[in-house]
Write an enzyme that holds these catalytic residues in place. Structure first.
Site, PDB file in Angstrom:
ATOM      1  N   LYS A   1     -52.324  34.697 -21.154  1.00 28.25           N
ATOM      2  CA  LYS A   1     -51.850  33.445 -21.765  1.00 28.25           C
ATOM      3  C   LYS A   1     -52.946  32.398 -21.956  1.00 28.25           C
ATOM      4  O   LYS A   1     -52.857  31.579 -22.860  1.00 28.25           O
ATOM      5  CB  LYS A   1     -50.697  32.859 -20.959  1.00 28.25           C
ATOM      6  CG  LYS A   1     -51.076  32.363 -19.586  1.00 28.25           C
ATOM      7  CD  LYS A   1     -49.833  31.969 -18.801  1.00 28.25           C
ATOM      8  CE  LYS A   1     -50.237  31.445 -17.442  1.00 28.25           C
ATOM      9  NZ  LYS A   1     -49.131  31.450 -16.490  1.00 28.25           N
TER      10      LYS A   1
ATOM     11  N   ARG B   1     -41.012  25.681  -8.920  1.00 23.30           N
ATOM     12  CA  ARG B   1     -40.974  25.728 -10.365  1.00 23.30           C
ATOM     13  C   ARG B   1     -39.737  26.557 -10.737  1.00 23.30           C
ATOM     14  O   ARG B   1     -38.629  26.067 -10.565  1.00 23.30           O
ATOM     15  CB  ARG B   1     -42.282  26.299 -10.951  1.00 23.30           C
ATOM     16  CG  ARG B   1     -42.433  25.988 -12.449  1.00 23.30           C
ATOM     17  CD  ARG B   1     -43.757  26.476 -13.042  1.00 23.30           C
ATOM     18  NE  ARG B   1     -43.825  27.929 -13.140  1.00 23.30           N
ATOM     19  CZ  ARG B   1     -44.867  28.596 -13.630  1.00 23.30           C
ATOM     20  NH1 ARG B   1     -45.931  27.940 -14.067  1.00 23.30           N
ATOM     21  NH2 ARG B   1     -44.869  29.911 -13.695  1.00 23.30           N
TER      22      ARG B   1
HETATM   23  C1  LIG Z   1     -49.495  32.090 -15.450  1.00 17.70           C
HETATM   24  C2  LIG Z   1     -48.643  32.954 -14.612  1.00 17.70           C
HETATM   25  C3  LIG Z   1     -49.235  33.974 -13.862  1.00 17.70           C
HETATM   26  C4  LIG Z   1     -50.739  34.211 -13.816  1.00 17.70           C
HETATM   27  O1  LIG Z   1     -51.370  33.171 -13.133  1.00 17.70           O
HETATM   28  P1  LIG Z   1     -52.938  33.275 -12.720  1.00 17.70           P
HETATM   29  O2  LIG Z   1     -53.119  32.187 -11.731  1.00 17.70           O
HETATM   30  O3  LIG Z   1     -53.718  33.081 -13.958  1.00 17.70           O
HETATM   31  O4  LIG Z   1     -53.127  34.610 -12.122  1.00 17.70           O
HETATM   32  C5  LIG Z   1     -48.397  34.804 -13.143  1.00 17.70           C
HETATM   33  N1  LIG Z   1     -47.049  34.621 -13.137  1.00 17.70           N
HETATM   34  C6  LIG Z   1     -46.452  33.639 -13.834  1.00 17.70           C
HETATM   35  C7  LIG Z   1     -44.969  33.499 -13.777  1.00 17.70           C
HETATM   36  C8  LIG Z   1     -47.234  32.770 -14.603  1.00 17.70           C
HETATM   37  O5  LIG Z   1     -46.642  31.791 -15.293  1.00 17.70           O
END
Ligand SMILES: *Cc1c(COP(=O)(O)O)cnc(C)c1O
Length: 361
Positions: free
Chosen positions: A34, A129
Site C-alpha cells: 500500500k 483501530r
Molecule cells: C498497513 C497494514 C499492514 C502492514 O503494516 P506494516 O507496518 O507496513 O507492516 C498490516 N495490516 C494491516 C491491517 C494494515 O493496515
C-alpha cells in the site's frame, strides 16, 4: 527533478529475509504494497522473495497488481467499504472484516458471482483501530460460519497503528486462544491466525511469537528493513531499498535568523529559530507536497534538514566535507510516511533497479 530510486533486488532480498525468519517459526508472510500504490514491480519483487500473497488497503491498488501480475493471491487489508462489496469479492481472494452488514453484502455478492469469498475476522486487542472486541468474536464468527458464500478462514489483529500498542506474547496468546474458541464453537478448521504487521517481527526474531500464530502482513519491515515502532533494523534486511535524490536549486550563505516581524509560516505553524550565525544553506527541489507527513534523513554527514515549505526543502550544508553545488543531487532515506507520499506524487520520478522483464510501466 527529484528521483526515488527503488532497488527491486533489495526488496526481494529483504522479503526473503523476513519470509525465512517467519517460516522457521511456522508463519507465512503476506507482502503489503500500500505504501507504493500497489506498484506491480514491487509486488513482483515481493512474490519473488517468497510471500504467500500480496496485501493492500485499497481495491484500486489490488486491481493494478492483478493487471500486471495475473491471478496472484490478494488480500484487502482495510475493512471493505459496503459500496464496494462486489469489487471486493471480484478482486480480493480474502478480506479483513468486522461488520455484519458488510459481511452480508459480501456474502450476497459472492453468491451472485457464483463463488465464495474468504474472510478473516479482525479482533481489537487494544490498538483501538478496527475489529470486534474479544467478547464479540465468537458471536460474529458463528454468524459468518452460517453464510453459504463466505468462508471463514481465520481471525486476526492489528497493532501499533493507532493506539501504538505493541504486539506481545500476551496479546498474541489471547488471539491464539480466541481462535481455538472459535474452532470449538464453529467446527471450522480456521487455519489463519493473522498476528499483525511489521511490528510483530520483533517477536519472531526474539523467539517469543506464541505457537499457533500462522500469518503476518508485512510492509515496512520488507520495504525499509526496519521494525516501525522501535526503528530497530530487521535481521538480514537492507535499509536502503529506497533512496531519494533531491536536486539542489540554490546554494547561498545567509543568516540563520529571519529579519522582520514574524507570524505564522505557510502551514500555520509558528516557527522558532536558533541563532547560529551565518550558515551555508541549500534549497532542494522538493517540499511538503512530495513528503506529506513523512520525513527524510540525509545520507551524507553534515547535511541537515531544517524544514520544508510546499515546494522547497531547506537544508543546512555548512558542515558537509565537500562542496555542494547548484544542480547536484543530495541523497536521502525516506521514512514510511515519506515513502507513502513520494510514491503517490506525480512530481517525483521513479527509477527502478534490478527490474524483471515484461513489467510494463
Ligand atoms: C498497513 C497494514 C499492514 C502492514 O503494516 P506494516 O507496518 O507496513 O507492516 C498490516 N495490516 C494491516 C491491517 C494494515 O493496515
Amino acid at each position: 527533478m527529484s528521483q526515488l530510486v527503488i532497488d527491486l533486488g533489495k526488496i526481494t532480498a529483504n522479503t526473503r529475509a523476513v519470509v525465512d525468519s517467519c517460516r522457521s517459526r511456522g508463519l507465512e508472510v503476506w507482502g503489503v504494497t500500500k505504501a507504493l500504490l500497489g506498484c506491480p514491480r514491487v509486488g513482483a519483487a515481493m512474490l519473488r522473495g517468497g510471500v504467500a500473497g500480496l496485501a493492500d488497503s485499497r481495491l484500486a491498488n489490488i486491481e493494478r497488481l492483478h493487471q500486471t501480475l495475473g491471478p496472484a493471491a490478494m488480500m484487502l487489508l482495510r475493512l471493505p467499504s459496503p459500496s464496494q462489496a462486489q469489487q471486493t469479492v471480484a478482486l480480493a481472494a480474502v478480506s479483513l472484516n468486522s461488520e455484519p452488514a458488510t459481511l452480508d453484502l459480501l456474502d450476497r455478492a459472492a453468491r451472485e458471482g457464483g463463488g465464495t469469498h474468504r474472510v478473516i475476522l479482525m479482533v481489537d486487542l487494544g490498538d483501538r483501530r478496527e475489529g470486534v472486541l474479544p467478547a464479540d468474536v465468537e458471536g460474529l464468527a458463528g454468524d459468518v460460519a452460517h453464510r453459504r458464500s463466505l468462508e471463514l478462514v481465520g481471525i486476526g489483529a492489528n497493532f501499533a497503528c493507532y493506539g501504538g500498542v505493541m504486539p506481545s506474547p500476551d496479546n498474541l496468546t489471547e488471539l491464539v486462544d480466541l481462535a481455538r474458541q472459535v474452532r470449538r464453537v464453529t467446527g471450522l478448521e480456521l487455519p489463519v491466525v493473522s498476528g499483525g504487521n511489521s511490528s510483530s517481527m520483533r517477536l519472531v526474531e526474539e523467539g517469543t511469537m506464541p505457537e499457533g500464530v500462522t500469518q503476518l502482513r508485512v510492509g515496512e519491515a520488507i520495504l525499509l528493513g526496519r521494525e516501525p515502532s522501535t526503528g530497530r533494523p530487521v535481521i538480514g534486511a537492507d535499509a536502503d531499498a529506497f533512496r531519494l535524490a533531491v536536486e539542489v536549486i540554490e546554494v547561498k550563505r545567509r543568516p540563520s535568523l529571519p529579519r522582520g516581524q514574524t507570524a505564522r509560516d505557510a502551514f500555520g505553524r509558528e516557527p522558532r529559530f536558533e541563532d547560529r550565525g551565518e550558515r551555508l544553506r541549500a534549497l532542494g527541489a522538493l517540499g511538503m507536497q512530495d513528503l506529506g507527513a513523512g520525513s527524510i534523513s540525509p545520507e551524507a554527514p553534515g547535511v541537515e534538514v531544517l524544514g520544508a515549505s510546499s515546494d522547497h526543502l531547506i537544508l543546512d550544508v555548512t558542515e558537509t566535507g565537500s562542496a555542494v553545488r547548484v544542480g547536484d543531487h543530495l541523497w536521502f532515506r525516506p521514512n514510511y510516511g515519506a515513502l507513502l507520499a513520494l510514491a503517490t506524487c506525480p512530481h517525483v520520478e521513479r527509477h527502478y533497479l534490478g527490474d524483471a522483464p515484461g513489467m510494463g510501466r
